[in-house]
Design a protein around this motif. Structure first.
Motif, mmCIF file in Angstrom:
data_model
loop_
_atom_site.group_PDB
_atom_site.id
_atom_site.type_symbol
_atom_site.label_atom_id
_atom_site.label_comp_id
_atom_site.label_asym_id
_atom_site.label_seq_id
_atom_site.Cartn_x
_atom_site.Cartn_y
_atom_site.Cartn_z
ATOM 1 N N PHE A 198 0.830 -1.201 0.000
ATOM 2 C CA PHE A 198 0.000 0.000 0.000
ATOM 3 C C PHE A 198 0.866 1.253 0.000
ATOM 4 C CE2 PHE A 198 -2.555 -3.347 1.878
ATOM 5 C CZ PHE A 198 -3.750 -3.215 1.190
ATOM 6 N N VAL A 199 0.444 2.219 -0.773
ATOM 7 C CA VAL A 199 1.017 3.565 -0.757
ATOM 8 C C VAL A 199 -0.153 4.521 -0.553
ATOM 9 C CG1 VAL A 199 2.946 2.921 -2.267
ATOM 10 C CG2 VAL A 199 0.809 3.789 -3.278
ATOM 11 N N THR A 200 0.136 5.792 -0.350
ATOM 12 C CA THR A 200 -0.937 6.770 -0.134
ATOM 13 C C THR A 200 -0.759 7.966 -1.049
ATOM 14 O OG1 THR A 200 -1.032 6.162 2.217
ATOM 15 C CG2 THR A 200 -2.112 8.208 1.573
ATOM 16 N N LEU A 201 -1.772 8.250 -1.855
ATOM 17 C CA LEU A 201 -1.847 9.507 -2.589
ATOM 18 C C LEU A 201 -3.254 10.056 -2.385
ATOM 19 C CD1 LEU A 201 -0.377 10.691 -5.874
ATOM 20 C CD2 LEU A 201 -2.840 10.915 -5.579
ATOM 21 N N HIS A 202 -3.329 11.233 -1.763
ATOM 22 C CA HIS A 202 -4.632 11.835 -1.470
ATOM 23 C C HIS A 202 -5.183 12.496 -2.731
ATOM 24 C CE1 HIS A 202 -4.376 10.765 2.638
ATOM 25 N NE2 HIS A 202 -3.411 11.598 2.953
ATOM 26 N N VAL A 203 -6.141 11.809 -3.337
ATOM 27 C CA VAL A 203 -6.689 12.254 -4.611
ATOM 28 C C VAL A 203 -7.449 13.564 -4.417
ATOM 29 C CG1 VAL A 203 -7.958 11.519 -6.654
ATOM 30 C CG2 VAL A 203 -7.032 9.797 -5.078
ATOM 31 N N GLY A 204 -7.153 14.549 -5.246
ATOM 32 C CA GLY A 204 -7.810 15.843 -5.153
ATOM 33 C C GLY A 204 -8.934 15.979 -6.158
ATOM 34 N N ALA A 205 -9.817 16.931 -5.928
ATOM 35 C CA ALA A 205 -10.928 17.163 -6.846
ATOM 36 C C ALA A 205 -10.443 17.697 -8.186
ATOM 37 C CB ALA A 205 -11.930 18.150 -6.230
ATOM 38 N N GLY A 206 -9.195 18.132 -8.238
ATOM 39 C CA GLY A 206 -8.615 18.586 -9.499
ATOM 40 C C GLY A 206 -8.596 17.499 -10.548
ATOM 41 N N THR A 207 -8.720 16.244 -10.116
ATOM 42 C CA THR A 207 -8.749 15.133 -11.063
ATOM 43 C C THR A 207 -9.950 15.234 -12.003
ATOM 44 O OG1 THR A 207 -8.565 12.723 -11.230
ATOM 45 C CG2 THR A 207 -10.085 13.553 -9.605
ATOM 46 N N PHE A 208 -10.999 15.965 -11.591
ATOM 47 C CA PHE A 208 -12.194 16.108 -12.423
ATOM 48 C C PHE A 208 -12.171 17.382 -13.281
ATOM 49 C CE2 PHE A 208 -13.951 13.888 -8.547
ATOM 50 C CZ PHE A 208 -13.910 12.635 -9.127
ATOM 51 N N LEU A 209 -11.169 18.220 -13.092
ATOM 52 C CA LEU A 209 -11.150 19.476 -13.840
ATOM 53 C C LEU A 209 -10.873 19.218 -15.317
ATOM 54 C CD1 LEU A 209 -9.210 21.944 -11.503
ATOM 55 C CD2 LEU A 209 -11.677 21.780 -11.893
#
Length: 334
Positions: free
Chosen positions: A196-207
């Protein structure tokens, strides 16, 4: 390359409003020498002893908040933590929010608007019990392309992986939504190492990408961390399988030119487009993405522009379900 190079016609009825139940009953397109139509439950058939599967264990927070600025109704979606008590958020309608004003969610929960930057605001929540209040008043930030008006109570569970641990994402790492405990056990029984790794997905992914020349697009940065255990397994893997584009982006952000990774935490705004030279990931498990999106550009880079068009053409002709609650594909690096 131009934005129009990544466009395709997607029938709107193929956009999934609800997830498959059970999770691993979702369809799985295997892109090998020929295209195979399977289900996610069949995934272990295509794995080998010594493979390492890399999952993103970020946890989605209820990041959508509705409230008022003055007499105007406003909705914000938190997308990046700025400090212990403040977050950058996308605002709608942003014109109703001004620096120095209060954004009032309830009598018990409010925030001061510190800054405004185009469609974003920086909100300071002060010394309130932020996490408790967010859990009380926030909503799960389902993507904008899920058009059903009523958000189902089951979205709280459905829009979260079963291994979510590290709170901070405002969008789910959707490839991970397909996994069940039973499937994870079958993968381990195959001799595959799960890390497991961690990347906090941001809402910018939908821009949306607004520039015709895609090089002019600027990605929002997202915070990540990768620990010793994952690093050791990845550096000794026979094949590295990224579960989701978020895991892939993290690995490519921390890898050196020899494809080796090291323990690290920081931020990444990596933007992967055709021509990018991949350093780590051999296989990618991912959902089907939006036309003209940065994620469709990423999979085009990974498997090749011509091949990905064949894959998506097959998926559309065979009524695969698209986007966050949709089906998945297993892609091999060109």
């Amino acid at each position: 390359m131009q934005l129009t190079d990544f466009d395709f016609n997607l029938p709107p009825e193929l956009i999934a409003d609800y997830p498959a139940n059970p999770r691993d009953s979702a369809r799985l397109l295997i892109s090998s020498k020929k295209i195979l139509d399977k289900t996610v439950a069949d995934l272990p058939e295509f794995l080998l002893p010594g493979d390492v599967m890399v999952f993103n264990d970020t946890k989605v927070i209820p990041a959508r908040l509705k409230g008022k600025c003055g007499n105007a109704k406003v909705e914000v979606t938190l997308h990046k933590k700025f400090s212990e008590n403040s977050w950058w958020a996308f605002a709608k309608p942003a014109k109703k929010m001004k620096a120095g004003e209060e954004f009032i969610i309830s009598e018990k929960f409010s925030a001061k608007i510190l800054e405004k930057n185009e469609g974003e605001v920086l909100l300071d929540f002060g010394n309130q019990n932020f996490q408790e209040l967010l859990n009380t008043y926030g909503e799960m930030p389902l993507p904008p392309y899920i058009k059903r008006k009523e958000k189902n109570a089951t979205d709280v569970q459905n829009y979260q992986t079963i291994f979510a641990r590290e709170a901070g994402a405002v969008a789910a790492p959707t490839a991970g939504l397909h996994f069940t405990e039973n499937l994870l056990q079958k993968i381990k029984d195959k001799g595959v190492n799960i890390v497991f790794v961690t990347l906090h997905v941001g809402a910018g992914t939908f821009l949306p990408v607004k520039f015709e020349n895609i090089k002019d697009h600027k990605m929002h940065s997202e915070s990540f961390s990768i620990g010793d255990k994952a690093v050791e397994a990845i550096n000794n893997a026979k094949r590295i399988i990224a579960v989701g584009t978020t895991s892939l982006r993290l690995l490519e952000s921390v890898a050196n030119e020899n494809g080796k990774v090291q323990p690290m935490q920081g931020e990444t705004d990596i933007f992967i487009t055709p021509g990018y030279k991949f350093k780590t990931v051999d296989i990618l498990l991912t959902n089907f993405h939006l036309p003209k999106s940065t994620l469709f550009m990423l999979v085009s880079a990974f498997t090749g522009c011509e091949k990905i068009r064949d894959i998506y053409r097959h998926a559309i002709e065979n009524h695969y379900r698209f986007f966050s609650y949709g089906d998945a594909c297993l892609l091999f690096r060109q």
